[in-house]
Motif scaffolding. Sequence first.
Motif, PDB file in Angstrom:
ATOM      1  N   GLN A 196      -9.722  -8.880   8.080  1.00 58.62           N
ATOM      2  CA  GLN A 196      -8.746  -7.930   8.622  1.00 58.62           C
ATOM      3  C   GLN A 196      -9.123  -6.499   8.250  1.00 58.62           C
ATOM      4  OE1 GLN A 196      -5.124  -9.702   6.859  1.00 58.62           O
ATOM      5  NE2 GLN A 196      -4.343  -9.887   8.942  1.00 58.62           N
ATOM      6  N   ILE A 197      -9.522  -6.327   6.990  1.00 57.79           N
ATOM      7  CA  ILE A 197      -9.937  -5.001   6.512  1.00 57.79           C
ATOM      8  C   ILE A 197     -11.153  -4.528   7.309  1.00 57.79           C
ATOM      9  CG2 ILE A 197     -10.933  -3.766   4.531  1.00 57.79           C
ATOM     10  CD1 ILE A 197      -9.125  -5.527   2.735  1.00 57.79           C
ATOM     11  N   LYS A 198     -12.110  -5.434   7.499  1.00 57.62           N
ATOM     12  CA  LYS A 198     -13.335  -5.106   8.248  1.00 57.62           C
ATOM     13  C   LYS A 198     -12.989  -4.700   9.691  1.00 57.62           C
ATOM     14  CE  LYS A 198     -17.865  -7.165   9.402  1.00 57.62           C
ATOM     15  NZ  LYS A 198     -17.789  -7.486  10.828  1.00 57.62           N
ATOM     16  N   ALA A 199     -12.108  -5.470  10.328  1.00 52.68           N
ATOM     17  CA  ALA A 199     -11.732  -5.176  11.717  1.00 52.68           C
ATOM     18  C   ALA A 199     -11.026  -3.830  11.827  1.00 52.68           C
ATOM     19  CB  ALA A 199     -10.824  -6.288  12.258  1.00 52.68           C
ATOM     20  N   HIS A 200     -10.167  -3.522  10.847  1.00 55.20           N
ATOM     21  CA  HIS A 200      -9.427  -2.253  10.882  1.00 55.20           C
ATOM     22  C   HIS A 200     -10.375  -1.068  10.710  1.00 55.20           C
ATOM     23  CE1 HIS A 200      -5.903   0.278  10.708  1.00 55.20           C
ATOM     24  NE2 HIS A 200      -6.357   0.850   9.598  1.00 55.20           N
ATOM     25  N   ARG A 202     -19.733   2.836   6.600  1.00 57.66           N
ATOM     26  CA  ARG A 202     -20.323   2.969   5.253  1.00 57.66           C
ATOM     27  C   ARG A 202     -19.498   3.915   4.378  1.00 57.66           C
ATOM     28  NH1 ARG A 202     -25.273   2.287   7.951  1.00 57.66           N
ATOM     29  NH2 ARG A 202     -25.476   4.520   8.407  1.00 57.66           N
ATOM     30  N   TRP A 203     -18.987   4.983   5.010  1.00 59.81           N
ATOM     31  CA  TRP A 203     -18.169   5.967   4.286  1.00 59.81           C
ATOM     32  C   TRP A 203     -16.924   5.305   3.703  1.00 59.81           C
ATOM     33  CZ3 TRP A 203     -13.252   8.154   5.461  1.00 59.81           C
ATOM     34  CH2 TRP A 203     -12.923   9.296   4.738  1.00 59.81           C
ATOM     35  N   TYR A 204     -16.278   4.436   4.474  1.00 57.32           N
ATOM     36  CA  TYR A 204     -15.090   3.720   3.970  1.00 57.32           C
ATOM     37  C   TYR A 204     -15.462   2.783   2.819  1.00 57.32           C
ATOM     38  CZ  TYR A 204     -11.558   5.189   7.362  1.00 57.32           C
ATOM     39  OH  TYR A 204     -10.638   5.919   8.079  1.00 57.32           O
ATOM     40  N   TYR A 205     -16.506   1.974   3.023  1.00 58.03           N
ATOM     41  CA  TYR A 205     -16.866   0.968   2.028  1.00 58.03           C
ATOM     42  C   TYR A 205     -17.430   1.576   0.740  1.00 58.03           C
ATOM     43  CZ  TYR A 205     -15.990  -3.195   4.857  1.00 58.03           C
ATOM     44  OH  TYR A 205     -15.373  -4.202   5.565  1.00 58.03           O
ATOM     45  N   SER A 206     -17.805   2.852   0.775  1.00 61.44           N
ATOM     46  CA  SER A 206     -18.412   3.471  -0.414  1.00 61.44           C
ATOM     47  C   SER A 206     -17.381   4.022  -1.398  1.00 61.44           C
ATOM     48  CB  SER A 206     -19.336   4.620   0.009  1.00 61.44           C
ATOM     49  OG  SER A 206     -18.588   5.675   0.578  1.00 61.44           O
ATOM     50  N   ASP A 207     -16.104   3.946  -1.047  1.00 57.95           N
ATOM     51  CA  ASP A 207     -15.077   4.551  -1.900  1.00 57.95           C
ATOM     52  C   ASP A 207     -13.887   3.604  -2.085  1.00 57.95           C
ATOM     53  OD1 ASP A 207     -12.427   6.327  -2.087  1.00 57.95           O
ATOM     54  OD2 ASP A 207     -14.087   7.506  -2.919  1.00 57.95           O
ATOM     55  N   ASN A 208     -13.590   3.263  -3.342  1.00 54.13           N
ATOM     56  CA  ASN A 208     -12.509   2.311  -3.636  1.00 54.13           C
ATOM     57  C   ASN A 208     -11.148   2.823  -3.180  1.00 54.13           C
ATOM     58  OD1 ASN A 208     -14.223   0.412  -4.718  1.00 54.13           O
ATOM     59  ND2 ASN A 208     -14.002   1.156  -6.813  1.00 54.13           N
ATOM     60  N   GLN A 209     -10.930   4.136  -3.325  1.00 51.98           N
ATOM     61  CA  GLN A 209      -9.650   4.719  -2.934  1.00 51.98           C
ATOM     62  C   GLN A 209      -9.426   4.583  -1.424  1.00 51.98           C
ATOM     63  OE1 GLN A 209      -7.197   5.960  -4.836  1.00 51.98           O
ATOM     64  NE2 GLN A 209      -5.955   6.421  -3.024  1.00 51.98           N
ATOM     65  N   ARG A 210     -10.466   4.871  -0.653  1.00 51.81           N
ATOM     66  CA  ARG A 210     -10.353   4.732   0.808  1.00 51.81           C
ATOM     67  C   ARG A 210     -10.122   3.273   1.197  1.00 51.81           C
ATOM     68  NH1 ARG A 210     -14.232   9.272   0.928  1.00 51.81           N
ATOM     69  NH2 ARG A 210     -16.012   7.879   0.681  1.00 51.81           N
ATOM     70  N   MET A 211     -10.801   2.371   0.511  1.00 51.93           N
ATOM     71  CA  MET A 211     -10.627   0.942   0.795  1.00 51.93           C
ATOM     72  C   MET A 211      -9.207   0.486   0.457  1.00 51.93           C
ATOM     73  SD  MET A 211     -13.280  -0.277   2.221  1.00 51.93           S
ATOM     74  CE  MET A 211     -13.119  -2.048   2.019  1.00 51.93           C
ATOM     75  N   ALA A 212      -8.658   1.024  -0.648  1.00 52.25           N
ATOM     76  CA  ALA A 212      -7.289   0.679  -1.049  1.00 52.25           C
ATOM     77  C   ALA A 212      -6.285   1.146   0.002  1.00 52.25           C
ATOM     78  CB  ALA A 212      -6.972   1.297  -2.410  1.00 52.25           C
ATOM     79  N   GLU A 213      -6.546   2.320   0.593  1.00 51.93           N
ATOM     80  CA  GLU A 213      -5.657   2.848   1.633  1.00 51.93           C
ATOM     81  C   GLU A 213      -5.701   1.959   2.878  1.00 51.93           C
ATOM     82  OE1 GLU A 213      -6.959   6.859   2.183  1.00 51.93           O
ATOM     83  OE2 GLU A 213      -6.169   7.523   0.232  1.00 51.93           O
ATOM     84  N   VAL A 214      -6.902   1.516   3.246  1.00 55.76           N
ATOM     85  CA  VAL A 214      -7.051   0.620   4.400  1.00 55.76           C
ATOM     86  C   VAL A 214      -6.329  -0.699   4.126  1.00 55.76           C
ATOM     87  CG1 VAL A 214      -8.687  -0.738   5.765  1.00 55.76           C
ATOM     88  CG2 VAL A 214      -9.212   1.642   5.207  1.00 55.76           C
ATOM     89  N   GLU A 215      -6.523  -1.229   2.923  1.00 56.22           N
ATOM     90  CA  GLU A 215      -5.874  -2.489   2.539  1.00 56.22           C
ATOM     91  C   GLU A 215      -4.352  -2.366   2.651  1.00 56.22           C
ATOM     92  OE1 GLU A 215      -5.821  -5.730  -1.154  1.00 56.22           O
ATOM     93  OE2 GLU A 215      -6.695  -3.742  -1.460  1.00 56.22           O
ATOM     94  N   SER A 216      -3.822  -1.229   2.198  1.00 53.41           N
ATOM     95  CA  SER A 216      -2.379  -0.993   2.249  1.00 53.41           C
ATOM     96  C   SER A 216      -1.873  -0.994   3.697  1.00 53.41           C
ATOM     97  CB  SER A 216      -2.062   0.354   1.579  1.00 53.41           C
ATOM     98  OG  SER A 216      -0.701   0.638   1.672  1.00 53.41           O
ATOM     99  N   VAL A 217      -2.617  -0.365   4.593  1.00 52.30           N
ATOM    100  CA  VAL A 217      -2.234  -0.311   6.011  1.00 52.30           C
ATOM    101  C   VAL A 217      -2.235  -1.716   6.614  1.00 52.30           C
ATOM    102  CG1 VAL A 217      -2.967   0.480   8.300  1.00 52.30           C
ATOM    103  CG2 VAL A 217      -2.998   2.064   6.380  1.00 52.30           C
ATOM    104  N   VAL A 218      -3.260  -2.507   6.282  1.00 45.95           N
ATOM    105  CA  VAL A 218      -3.362  -3.883   6.808  1.00 45.95           C
ATOM    106  C   VAL A 218      -2.203  -4.738   6.298  1.00 45.95           C
ATOM    107  CG1 VAL A 218      -4.739  -6.000   6.786  1.00 45.95           C
ATOM    108  CG2 VAL A 218      -5.867  -3.790   7.136  1.00 45.95           C
ATOM    109  N   ILE A 219      -1.877  -4.591   5.024  1.00 47.56           N
ATOM    110  CA  ILE A 219      -0.754  -5.352   4.457  1.00 47.56           C
ATOM    111  C   ILE A 219       0.546  -4.995   5.175  1.00 47.56           C
ATOM    112  CG2 ILE A 219       0.721  -5.580   2.402  1.00 47.56           C
ATOM    113  CD1 ILE A 219      -1.865  -5.421   0.709  1.00 47.56           C
TER     114      ILE A 219
END
Length: 437
Positions: free
Chosen positions: A371-375, A391-408
């Motif tokens: 789901q995170i990958k698709a978003h 790559r820009w998203y996957y290189s930063d934990n904070q950005r990934m956490a924000e994406v995860e929050s949106v998916v949830i």
Amino acid sequence: MAVTVETLEKLERKITLSLPVTAIQSEVDARLKKLARTVKMDGFRPGKVPMNVVAQRYGYSVQYEVMNDKVGEAFAVAANEAQVRVAGQPRITEKEGAPTGELTFDAIFEVYPEVKLGDLADVEVEKTSSEVSDAAIDKTIDILRKQRRTFAQRALDTATAEGDRVTVDFEGKIDGETFSGGKAEDFQFMVGEGQMLKEFEDAVRGMKNGESKTFPLAFPADYHGKDVAGKTADFMVTVKKIEAAHLPDVNEALAKSLGIADASVDGLRADIRKNLEREVKSRLQGRNKQAAMDALVAKSELDLPKSIVQSEVDRLKEGARADLKQRGIKDADKAEIPDDIFVPQAERRVRLGLVVAELVRANALHAKPEQIKAHIEELSSSYERPADVVRWYYSDNQRMAEVESVVIESNVAEYVMSKAKVTEKSVSFDELMGQQG
């Protein structure tokens, strides 16, 4: 020894902690010895400062550090043993009358609440839908044409008409006095685009080059300039130049100028439709997610931890100060902003966060990797080089956490919609775009 947790009120609890004085003192001595090996003091070589001198200089601060560390450790151990979920930071105070050789402390803290989720089956939720019409595409093309319009000066005897760009001098007076912002020279505006108040536009429409006119203008009571709001001014305006606008034709040249891969009218319309559909989807998701969250909060019961609400209030205040600073307000970081302004918003955010967390836990609505990958791929698709954005998203934990929050949040919204009584509502493209997404 079992840890005793005392309930004070609602979510507030108290644990009494005991620490042996010997454990405190031995840690203080150990830290002072370590400090003595590196400390620099006048009159002594490094590492040769006597312990009593080190203790005299640093003893109090080291004692304070050790007490904080040891009490913090003792509280963490006690809270773990008692199996309490601590919300926020504990308030720790030393107690008088402890047994010889011991120090005792009261730790008062809040725990996370029990969240009671009601049955969503009887909750009504409005689910909005919308479509990109041909009219919406036409309107977007008109906007793009206006952004690329050119101007040519009209003949001197031609009157100002709708869509013209005019250059004017004007001066407005209230009770015979010119007011701030009421005078300008070589001022340009487009007739009929609402840049000026209606009375001003009406006065200029039909005037010719070199012509002057006086007219009254009543400022609305809610006008942004408070000094003139609700007052009537006498204006004199002189037209100095009238230019007719020329909009580019809708053809391959326009498509090419916009960088459309398929440089044809059909390609232009297809590209606009794709972008508008992406925006519509985003706004619908935001609107429907909000409706689902509102329903969820309405069907939940819980007490709010005051410490977490206060932390959220503090965060909102810092955001408000940053906003003031960005607007150029002097000493924005010292601005006195009362907590009360932010309490309702903070309480709602905390309530929603706790309710969502409980629903996610109880129904396994966590964000899955796919789901995170698709978003992320969807977010990246509108860019010229999507792989770089991924790559820009996957290189930063904070950005990934924000994406995860949106998916949830999306998972939670879908879950609520699947359980609730859903009423479908279709809105026009214009109505949807009028909403802030």
